[in-house]
Design a protein around this motif. Structure first.
Motif, PDB file in Angstrom:
ATOM      1  N   LEU A   1      17.205   3.442  -6.749  1.00 29.86           N
ATOM      2  CA  LEU A   1      18.343   2.596  -6.413  1.00 29.86           C
ATOM      3  C   LEU A   1      18.163   1.208  -7.016  1.00 29.86           C
ATOM      4  CD1 LEU A   1      18.532   3.569  -2.612  1.00 29.86           C
ATOM      5  CD2 LEU A   1      19.970   4.444  -4.477  1.00 29.86           C
ATOM      6  N   PRO A   2      18.061   1.115  -8.370  1.00 28.00           N
ATOM      7  CA  PRO A   2      17.784  -0.188  -8.989  1.00 28.00           C
ATOM      8  C   PRO A   2      18.925  -1.181  -8.804  1.00 28.00           C
ATOM      9  CG  PRO A   2      18.302   1.438 -10.668  1.00 28.00           C
ATOM     10  CD  PRO A   2      18.191   2.183  -9.384  1.00 28.00           C
ATOM     11  N   ASN A   3      20.152  -0.711  -8.840  1.00 29.48           N
ATOM     12  CA  ASN A   3      21.270  -1.643  -8.695  1.00 29.48           C
ATOM     13  C   ASN A   3      21.272  -2.323  -7.323  1.00 29.48           C
ATOM     14  OD1 ASN A   3      22.245  -1.077 -11.261  1.00 29.48           O
ATOM     15  ND2 ASN A   3      23.452   0.676 -10.544  1.00 29.48           N
ATOM     16  N   ARG A   4      20.916  -1.565  -6.278  1.00 31.22           N
ATOM     17  CA  ARG A   4      20.843  -2.165  -4.949  1.00 31.22           C
ATOM     18  C   ARG A   4      19.745  -3.223  -4.880  1.00 31.22           C
ATOM     19  NH1 ARG A   4      20.510   1.229   0.750  1.00 31.22           N
ATOM     20  NH2 ARG A   4      20.542  -0.591   2.130  1.00 31.22           N
TER      21      ARG A   4
ATOM     22  N   LEU B   1       0.835  -1.200   0.000  1.00 31.53           N
ATOM     23  CA  LEU B   1       0.000   0.000   0.000  1.00 31.53           C
ATOM     24  C   LEU B   1       0.869   1.250   0.000  1.00 31.53           C
ATOM     25  CD1 LEU B   1      -3.224   0.611   1.977  1.00 31.53           C
ATOM     26  CD2 LEU B   1      -1.364   2.226   2.285  1.00 31.53           C
ATOM     27  N   TYR B   2       1.946   1.251   0.784  1.00 33.40           N
ATOM     28  CA  TYR B   2       2.838   2.415   0.809  1.00 33.40           C
ATOM     29  C   TYR B   2       3.538   2.599  -0.540  1.00 33.40           C
ATOM     30  CZ  TYR B   2       2.277   2.817   5.878  1.00 33.40           C
ATOM     31  OH  TYR B   2       1.764   3.022   7.137  1.00 33.40           O
ATOM     32  N   LEU B   3       3.893   1.513  -1.194  1.00 32.71           N
ATOM     33  CA  LEU B   3       4.535   1.635  -2.509  1.00 32.71           C
ATOM     34  C   LEU B   3       3.570   2.202  -3.532  1.00 32.71           C
ATOM     35  CD1 LEU B   3       6.581  -1.692  -2.708  1.00 32.71           C
ATOM     36  CD2 LEU B   3       7.480   0.627  -2.466  1.00 32.71           C
ATOM     37  N   ASP B   4       2.320   1.741  -3.512  1.00 28.35           N
ATOM     38  CA  ASP B   4       1.340   2.259  -4.469  1.00 28.35           C
ATOM     39  C   ASP B   4       1.060   3.736  -4.238  1.00 28.35           C
ATOM     40  OD1 ASP B   4       1.158  -0.235  -5.601  1.00 28.35           O
ATOM     41  OD2 ASP B   4      -0.601  -0.841  -4.430  1.00 28.35           O
ATOM     42  N   SER B   5       1.134   4.183  -2.974  1.00 31.92           N
ATOM     43  CA  SER B   5       0.907   5.599  -2.669  1.00 31.92           C
ATOM     44  C   SER B   5       2.214   6.391  -2.624  1.00 31.92           C
ATOM     45  CB  SER B   5       0.185   5.742  -1.330  1.00 31.92           C
ATOM     46  OG  SER B   5       0.942   5.129  -0.287  1.00 31.92           O
ATOM     47  N   GLN B   6       3.320   5.789  -3.119  1.00 27.09           N
ATOM     48  CA  GLN B   6       4.634   6.436  -3.266  1.00 27.09           C
ATOM     49  C   GLN B   6       5.204   6.915  -1.931  1.00 27.09           C
ATOM     50  OE1 GLN B   6       4.341   9.485  -6.257  1.00 27.09           O
ATOM     51  NE2 GLN B   6       3.691   8.065  -7.863  1.00 27.09           N
ATOM     52  N   ARG B   7       4.910   6.202  -0.861  1.00 31.28           N
ATOM     53  CA  ARG B   7       5.513   6.487   0.444  1.00 31.28           C
ATOM     54  C   ARG B   7       6.586   5.421   0.685  1.00 31.28           C
ATOM     55  NH1 ARG B   7       0.216   7.167   4.175  1.00 31.28           N
ATOM     56  NH2 ARG B   7      -0.582   5.604   2.709  1.00 31.28           N
ATOM     57  N   TYR B   8       7.708   5.633   0.033  1.00 32.97           N
ATOM     58  CA  TYR B   8       8.737   4.598  -0.016  1.00 32.97           C
ATOM     59  C   TYR B   8       9.469   4.443   1.319  1.00 32.97           C
ATOM     60  CZ  TYR B   8       7.844   5.481  -4.955  1.00 32.97           C
ATOM     61  OH  TYR B   8       7.231   5.664  -6.160  1.00 32.97           O
ATOM     62  N   VAL B   9       9.625   5.528   2.026  1.00 34.18           N
ATOM     63  CA  VAL B   9      10.341   5.438   3.300  1.00 34.18           C
ATOM     64  C   VAL B   9       9.549   4.572   4.292  1.00 34.18           C
ATOM     65  CG1 VAL B   9      11.248   6.750   5.242  1.00 34.18           C
ATOM     66  CG2 VAL B   9      11.463   7.648   2.921  1.00 34.18           C
TER      67      VAL B   9
ATOM     68  N   ALA C   1      11.660 -11.636 -13.009  1.00 34.58           N
ATOM     69  CA  ALA C   1      11.063 -10.531 -13.775  1.00 34.58           C
ATOM     70  C   ALA C   1      11.342  -9.198 -13.106  1.00 34.58           C
ATOM     71  CB  ALA C   1       9.557 -10.763 -13.908  1.00 34.58           C
ATOM     72  N   GLU C   2      11.326  -9.141 -11.804  1.00 34.79           N
ATOM     73  CA  GLU C   2      11.656  -7.902 -11.108  1.00 34.79           C
ATOM     74  C   GLU C   2      13.138  -7.559 -11.276  1.00 34.79           C
ATOM     75  OE1 GLU C   2      11.328  -4.459  -9.320  1.00 34.79           O
ATOM     76  OE2 GLU C   2       9.604  -5.749  -9.752  1.00 34.79           O
ATOM     77  N   ILE C   3      13.998  -8.566 -11.351  1.00 33.30           N
ATOM     78  CA  ILE C   3      15.412  -8.304 -11.615  1.00 33.30           C
ATOM     79  C   ILE C   3      15.580  -7.672 -13.007  1.00 33.30           C
ATOM     80  CG2 ILE C   3      17.642  -9.422 -12.019  1.00 33.30           C
ATOM     81  CD1 ILE C   3      16.933 -11.448  -9.878  1.00 33.30           C
ATOM     82  N   ALA C   4      14.809  -8.186 -13.960  1.00 35.39           N
ATOM     83  CA  ALA C   4      14.882  -7.632 -15.326  1.00 35.39           C
ATOM     84  C   ALA C   4      14.427  -6.183 -15.339  1.00 35.39           C
ATOM     85  CB  ALA C   4      14.031  -8.472 -16.258  1.00 35.39           C
ATOM     86  N   ARG C   5      13.412  -5.855 -14.547  1.00 36.28           N
ATOM     87  CA  ARG C   5      12.965  -4.462 -14.482  1.00 36.28           C
ATOM     88  C   ARG C   5      14.053  -3.584 -13.866  1.00 36.28           C
ATOM     89  NH1 ARG C   5       8.267  -7.174 -12.503  1.00 36.28           N
ATOM     90  NH2 ARG C   5       6.660  -7.345 -14.117  1.00 36.28           N
ATOM     91  N   GLY C   6      14.759  -4.144 -12.903  1.00 36.15           N
ATOM     92  CA  GLY C   6      15.887  -3.389 -12.340  1.00 36.15           C
ATOM     93  C   GLY C   6      16.969  -3.150 -13.362  1.00 36.15           C
TER      94      GLY C   6
END
Length: 889
Positions: free
Chosen positions: A757-760, A714-722, A783-788
Motif C-alpha cells: 500500500l505505497p500510496n497510502r 523488529l516486526y517489520l524486519d521479520s515481515q510481521r506487518y500486521v 527519502a521514504e516518500i521517494a521510495r513510496g
C-alpha cells in the motif's frame, strides 16, 4: 452477751456425767475469753477499744507493706487466721510443748470453783448466782434446743465457735484495711460510727512526685556536670538552686537563669514538651540575655521538629532581646545562622530536597559558662535598664555624630510592629510598604533593642520577630507574609530570595572568622540556586566552595554537584575535570560510587568509551553496595552498546537486570537496550520478549515510545506487518515529540510499502512532513516518500524528491541510502554516468557495509549498461578502487 456466755458455760459444766467440767468445755471457755474482751471494748465510743484500734491499724499498714512483696508471700489476714487455727488445733490435740488435757481440766476446775464462789457472794440485784442462776440458764436453753450432753457434741460446738471467731477476725482486718487505705468505690474513707472524721489527706494514698526532690548542689558542681553532659545530675542541681533563689527577690535574675538551665537540660535529654514550658517561662525574664538564650533554644527545638518558619521567628526574637546587652556576644552569630538555616530548610522542603544540605550541629557558644559569680550577675543585669525604658513605647533615636556608619538606637518592648516601623521610617526616611500583610498581623508585638545599628538591620530584626519577611529596594522596605500567598510558587520565590539575602548578609558579618559556617552557608546557597534554576550561579558557588574552603567537609560534595550540573549542560570535559580532581584530592570521600558513576557517564558521552569502561569496572569490582554494583553494570552495558559490541553489552545488561530491584527506574531502559542488542545479532524471539517487557514496564514517555518503535521495527524486519501495524496504531501521531515523529513516519511509510500500500504511506508521510522541524529527520521522511513513489512506479516524482534530499541532507546513513535509491533510478532511465557518480559518493563516504555492497552492485550495473564489461566485472568482484573508480593497483 459476755455474761450470758459465761452462764452457758456454767450450765454446760454442771451437766457433765460426773458433775465435773469436761476438757472441751474448758477449751471452749478459754477460747471465748478474748471474744468477750473484744465485745466489752465495743461498748466504748467508736465501737472498739483505742488500744485494739491502733494495733489493728498498724497491722493493716504492715499488711499493705507486705502486699508489695513477691506473689508467693501470704496476705496478713490469711497469716493471722492460719496462726489462730493452728494454735487452737494444737491446744485441742495437746501438741508438744503445750499443757496436757488433764492439766487443763485441773486448771479449769480451779477457775470454775473460784467463779462459782464469787457469784454466790454477789450482791442482790446483780446477775443470778448459785444454782438459781444456773437453772435460769438451763431453762432458757431447754426451751430453744436440747443441750448436748456427750463429749463429741461439746467438741463440735467448740470447733464451730473457733471458726466464727476466726471469720470475725478476718472481716475485721479487711474492714480496717479498707478504712485505712481508701479502697472504697467512691474514693472516700469510711468513718466508724461515733468516731470523729479523719483528715482526708491521711485517708488517701499520696501521689508519687513527678520529679525526685532536689538534691543540694553548688552552682560550680552543677555547671561542671552540664559541661560533662551529665544532664540529669545538672538538672537536679539546678532544681535545688532554683528553689533557694526563688525565696529571695534579689536573686530573681539568677532564678530566671536557673529556669533556663533546667529547660536546656531537659531539651538535651529529649524531653521536648517539658523543655519548651521552662524555656517559655525564661523568655519573660528580666534579663535580656536570658530571654535571648531561651528564644534561641526554642527556635532550635522548632527547627529540629520541622517548624522552619517558627524557628526563624524565634531566632529574630533572640536577636531583638540580645541588642540590649552591652557587650558583643557570639550568640548573635548563632542566632543569625539559625535564621538563615531555618529559611533555607523551608525552601529545600518546598522542593522535596530537605536532605540536600547536611548541616553541622555545632555546640552553641554559652554566654553564661566560665564566669565568676560577680561577672555572672553583671552579665545578667546587662540591659535591664533598657527593658524598663522601653516599656513606655518604642524609642528611635539617632546615635552620636561619631557613629555615622550605623546611626540608630532603638528600644521597644512589646511594641506594635507598624508603630515601630512608622517611627523608624519617619526618622530614617525609609518608606514601608505592606504587600500582602493583613492589618492584624501588622500589630504584632515585638521586642527590639539595637545600638548603633543601620535602619535596614533594625527593620530586618523587627519584621523577622513578627514572623514576616522584609525585602529592601533602595529606600523602600517591602513587608511580606510568607503564609499569605495563594500558591506555593509565590511563597517559594519569596523565601528563595530571602535565603540568598540572609546568607550573603551573614557571610559579610562573618568575614573570615568562621570558615566552617561560611563553607556550609556557601554550599547551601549554591543548592538553593541550583533548585531555583540558576545553574550558572550554582556552578560558580560550588567552585568557590571547592576552591576557598577545600579542607571543609562540603568541598568534595560541591565538586560532585558541580560535575552533575556540567553534565546536564553537556559540558563533558568540565565534568570530567571536576570528578578527576575530586578523586585525586579526596580519596576518602564516602560517595565514591556516585563519583565513579558520574565519571563513567561523562567519559561515555564524550566518546571515551575505554576510559568509561575502566572506571565502571573499578566500581563494579569494589562492590561498595548492591545499588552501585547494579548501576556500574548498567553503565557498562551502555558503553559496550555504544562501541558496537552487542554481545558484551547483552552480558552486562543481563547482570544489571539480575541485580536490580523490581521497581528500579532504569529497568525498562535496560530491557529496551538488551532487546536491541539481541535484535542486532539475530536473536529475534529473545529480543521481542525484552522489547515487550520494556513496553509494559515503561512509565516514562521516552522509554515507552522507544520501545514501541523498536518493537515495530523488529516486526517489520521479520515481515510481521500486521503486528507492526498494531504497535504503531497505538501511538498518537499528533502528540509525538519532534525527536520521535520522524522515525515514526519513516516506519509507517515502510510498513505500508511492504504491505503493498505505497500510496497510502505516501499520503500519510506527505500530510505530516510539514510538522517535522528537524532538517535531518525531514530529509529521512522525504527519502521514504521517494521510495513510496518508486514502489508505485512514479519515477519522476521520486527523482525530484531524492534530488532535493541529497541537496538538504548532510552525509549519514539515510543520505547514503538515498544516494543509492537515486542511482538505481538513474539506471532505470539509462543514465549510467550519473549512477557511477552517485555510487562513488557512497563508496568514498562513511557508509555501512550493507550500503557499500549495494553501491558496488549498482556500479557494476552502470558499467555493464555502458558496455564497459571489464570494469563491470571488476566492480562485481569488488576490485575497483574507491577513489578513482578504476582497477585497484
Amino acid at each position: 452477751m459476755a455474761d450470758n456466755d459465761r452462764q452457758d458455760n456454767s450450765a454446760k459444766a454442771t451437766s457433765g456425767a460426773d458433775g465435773e467440767p469436761s476438757a472441751a468445755d474448758a477449751a471452749d471457755d478459754q477460747a471465748r475469753a478474748p471474744v468477750g474482751d473484744a465485745a466489752e471494748g465495743a461498748d466504748t465510743p467508736g465501737g472498739h477499744a483505742p488500744e485494739a484500734d491502733a494495733s489493728v491499724a498498724a497491722d493493716a499498714q504492715d499488711a499493705a507493706d507486705e502486699s508489695r512483696t513477691p506473689d508467693d508471700a501470704p496476705l496478713a489476714g490469711e497469716g493471722e487466721a492460719e496462726s489462730s487455727r493452728a494454735a487452737d488445733d494444737g491446744q485441742a490435740r495437746g501438741a508438744p510443748g503445750e499443757p496436757s488435757l488433764e492439766q487443763l481440766i485441773a486448771q479449769q476446775r480451779e477457775r470454775l470453783g473460784a467463779t462459782v464462789a464469787k457469784k454466790d457472794t454477789s450482791p442482790p440485784g446483780g446477775a443470778p448466782t448459785g444454782e438459781g442462776g444456773g437453772e435460769g440458764v438451763e431453762r432458757r436453753e431447754t426451751t430453744e434446743a436440747p443441750v448436748p450432753t456427750t463429749r463429741g457434741a461439746l467438741q463440735s460446738r467448740f470447733v464451730q465457735a473457733i471458726l466464727v471467731v476466726n471469720t470475725l477476725l478476718i472481716l475485721g482486718v479487711v474492714a480496717v484495711m479498707i478504712w485505712q487505705f481508701g479502697f472504697l468505690s467512691d474514693g472516700s474513707a469510711a468513718t466508724p460510727a461515733g468516731a470523729a472524721p479523719s483528715d482526708p489527706a491521711s485517708t488517701t494514698r499520696p501521689a508519687a512526685p513527678a520529679e525526685p526532690p532536689p538534691r543540694p548542689m553548688s552552682w560550680a558542681r552543677a555547671e561542671a556536670a552540664l559541661e560533662q553532659q551529665q544532664y540529669k545530675v545538672a538538672l537536679a542541681g539546678y532544681r535545688h538552686l532554683h528553689a533557694e533563689a526563688a525565696r529571695t527577690p534579689a536573686d530573681s535574675l539568677v532564678a530566671d537563669l536557673l529556669v533556663f538551665r533546667r529547660g536546656y537540660c531537659l531539651a538535651q535529654m529529649g524531653r521536648g514538651d517539658a523543655a519548651r514550658a521552662l524555656l517559655r517561662e525564661a523568655t519573660a525574664s528580666g534579663s535580656p540575655l536570658v530571654r535571648a538564650a531561651a528564644w534561641y533554644h526554642l527556635g532550635a527545638l522548632d527547627l529540629a521538629g520541622g517548624q522552619h518558619l517558627q524557628a526563624r521567628t524565634k531566632a529574630y526574637r533572640a536577636l531583638g532581646a540580645l541588642g540590649a546587652v552591652a557587650e558583643p556576644l557570639a550568640l548573635a552569630g548563632d542566632c543569625d545562622a539559625l535564621a538563615a538555616r531555618a529559611v533555607t530548610s523551608k525552601v529545600l522542603w518546598t522542593y522535596g530536597q530537605v536532605e540536600a544540605v547536611r548541616w553541622t550541629d555545632r555546640p552553641w557558644r554559652d554566654p553564661f559558662a566560665g564566669l565568676s559569680q560577680a561577672a555572672l550577675r553583671d552579665r545578667l543585669r546587662s540591659g535591664t535598664d533598657k527593658l524598663e525604658q522601653g516599656l513606655l513605647g518604642p524609642q528611635v533615636a539617632r546615635a552620636e555624630p561619631r557613629a555615622l556608619r550605623r546611626p540608630w538606637h532603638v528600644r521597644a518592648v512589646e511594641a506594635h510592629l507598624d508603630e515601630l516601623l512608622a517611627r523608624l521610617g519617619a526618622q530614617a526616611r525609609l518608606d514601608v510598604r505592606w504587600v500582602n500583610v493583613r492589618p492584624p498581623l501588622r500589630e504584632r508585638a515585638v521586642t527590639v533593642f539595637a545600638g548603633d545599628a543601620s535602619e535596614t538591620r533594625i527593620a530586618e530584626i523587627a519584621v523577622g520577630a513578627a514572623g514576616l519577611v522584609a525585602r529592601f529596594t533602595g529606600e523602600t522596605v517591602d513587608v511580606y507574609d510568607p503564609n499569605g500567598f495563594d500558591t506555593l510558587t509565590g511563597a517559594r520565590d519569596l523565601l528563595t530570595r530571602e535565603t540568598n539575602a540572609c546568607w550573603r548578609r551573614l557571610l559579610l558579618r562573618l568575614g573570615g572568622r568562621d570558615t566552617t559556617r561560611a563553607a556550609t552557608g556557601r554550599f547551601a546557597l549554591a543548592v538553593v540556586q541550583e533548585l531555583a534554576g540558576d545553574t550558572l550561579g550554582a556552578i560558580k558557588e560550588y567552585q568557590l566552595v571547592a576552591g576557598r574552603f577545600d579542607t571543609s567537609r562540603v568541598a568534595p560534595r560541591a565538586l560532585l554537584r558541580c560535575a552533575r550540573l556540567r553534565l546536564a549542560m553537556n559540558n563533558d570535559d568540565g565534568a570530567r575535570s571536576d570528578l578527576q580532581r575530586l578523586l585525586d584530592k579526596y580519596p576518602d570521600f564516602q560517595a565514591q560510587d556516585e563519583v565513579y558513576l558520574a565519571l563513567g557517564e561523562a567519559n561515555r558521552r564524550a566518546g571515551q568509551f575505554n576510559e568509561a569502561i575502566s572506571d565502571l569496572r573499578r566500581l563494579y569490582v569494589q562492590n561498595l553496595s548492591a545499588d552501585s554494583r547494579a548501576a556500574a553494570a548498567y553503565g557498562l552495558g551502555r558503553c559496550y552498546h555504544a562501541k558496537g559490541m552487542p554481545v558484551d553489552a547483552e552480558t552486562w545488561l543481563t547482570r544489571f537486570i539480575g541485580l536490580a530491584e523490581a521497581d528500579h527506574a532504569d529497568l525498562p531502559a535496560a530491557y529496551l537496550l538488551r532487546g536491541r542488542c539481541r535484535d542486532g545479532v539475530g536473536n529475534i524471539e529473545p529480543a521481542e520478549g525484552d522489547l515487550r517487557r520494556a513496553l509494559v514496564l515503561a512509565g516514562a514517555q521516552q522509554v515507552h515510545l522507544d520501545a514501541a518503535l523498536a518493537l515495530s521495527e523488529l516486526y517489520l524486519d521479520s515481515q510481521r506487518y500486521v503486528r507492526a501495524l498494531g504497535v504503531l496504531s497505538d501511538l498518537d501521531v499528533a502528540s509525538l515529540p519532534q525527536a520521535k515523529l520522524g522515525r515514526y513516519l519513516v516506519l509507517s511509510g515502510r510498513m505500508y510499502r511492504h504491505m503493498g500500500l505505497p500510496n497510502r504511506g505516501v499520503r500519510l508521510l506527505t500530510d505530516h512532513l510539514g510538522a517535522v522541524k528537524d532538517t535531518q529527520a525531514r530529509a529521512r521522511v522525504a527519502a521514504e516518500i521517494a521510495r513510496g513513489y518508486l514502489a508505485s512506479d512514479q519515477r519522476d516524482a521520486a527523482e525530484q524528491v531524492l534530488t532535493d534530499v541529497l541537496e538538504e541532507m548532510t552525509p549519514c546513513a539515510a543520505y547514503y541510502a538515498a544516494a543509492c535509491d537515486l542511482a538505481q533510478l538513474c539506471l532505470h532511465r539509462s543514465e549510467p554516468q550519473r549512477a557511477i557518480r552517485l555510487t562513488g559518493i557512497v563508496r568514498t563516504g562513511d557508509s555501512d557495509e550493507a550500503t557499500r555492497r549495494r553501491a558496488t552492485r549498482l556500479l557494476g550495473e552502470a558499467y555493464a549498461l555502458q558496455g564497459d564489461y571489464r570494469n563491470a566485472a571488476l566492480a562485481y568482484s569488488n576490485m575497483l578502487d574507491d577513489e578513482t573508480g578504476g582497477p585497484q593497483r
